[in-house]
Motif scaffolding. Sequence first.
Motif, PDB file in Angstrom:
ATOM      1  N   LYS A  59      -2.561  10.695 -13.618  1.00 33.69           N
ATOM      2  CA  LYS A  59      -1.887   9.467 -13.140  1.00 33.69           C
ATOM      3  C   LYS A  59      -2.729   8.777 -12.087  1.00 33.69           C
ATOM      4  CE  LYS A  59       2.097   8.083 -10.321  1.00 33.69           C
ATOM      5  NZ  LYS A  59       1.699   8.047  -8.944  1.00 33.69           N
ATOM      6  N   LEU A  65      -4.580   5.190 -12.550  1.00 34.62           N
ATOM      7  CA  LEU A  65      -4.115   4.108 -11.684  1.00 34.62           C
ATOM      8  C   LEU A  65      -5.150   3.734 -10.631  1.00 34.62           C
ATOM      9  CD1 LEU A  65      -0.341   5.002 -11.232  1.00 34.62           C
ATOM     10  CD2 LEU A  65      -1.379   3.322 -12.771  1.00 34.62           C
ATOM     11  N   GLY A 122       1.378   1.172 -13.867  1.00 30.75           N
ATOM     12  CA  GLY A 122       0.474   0.700 -14.915  1.00 30.75           C
ATOM     13  C   GLY A 122       0.842  -0.700 -15.368  1.00 30.75           C
TER      14      GLY A 122
END
Length: 187
Positions: free
Chosen positions: A100, A104, A169
């Motif tokens: 993640k 990101l 996102g």
Amino acid sequence: MKAKILPHLPNLLTLLRLWLILPIVLLYLRNHPVWAAGFLVLSGLTDLADGFIARRFRLVSDVGKVLDPVADKLTQLAVLLCLAVRFPAFLHLFLLLLVKEAVLGVLGAAVIRRTGKVEGADWHGKVCTLLLYITMGVHFLWTEIPEAASYGTVFLCAGALLLSFALYGIRHFQHLSTFKRQKSVER
């Protein structure tokens, strides 16, 4: 002296939080989970304090907007990896958080590079962070937690991570597509 320190206080607290990672890890791995949990709480309190001070005294800076989440994620990743030694399910959370943040991070850097904007945390990121800290603290203090409770909290954190991943996102892609449309209109 006070006038010179105050503008930097939020960032100094964030740097303190980075320094606190080492004692948290060492104390947990040396089988002192209560002390490790205490330092984790101190880390969380410095996170709250730096955010409060930055907003209250209008000391929010782009450096702080970048450094604060880095300190959060490094703390979380280090603690999740420590907990994975005793609770293997935490390895999945560690990997999910790592993916993640890597994805990101790349998208966020693209947004900053193209728009010049540094975005702060959204509600879902704060909820996710809170759930992670509670789950990590519970596992530090409750070393004999029943397997079902352990997996339940890990599952809850994984769900929060996935939701936050999706929402951040979407936000990053919206910023990038808006910037792209603005550039094409300018031509």
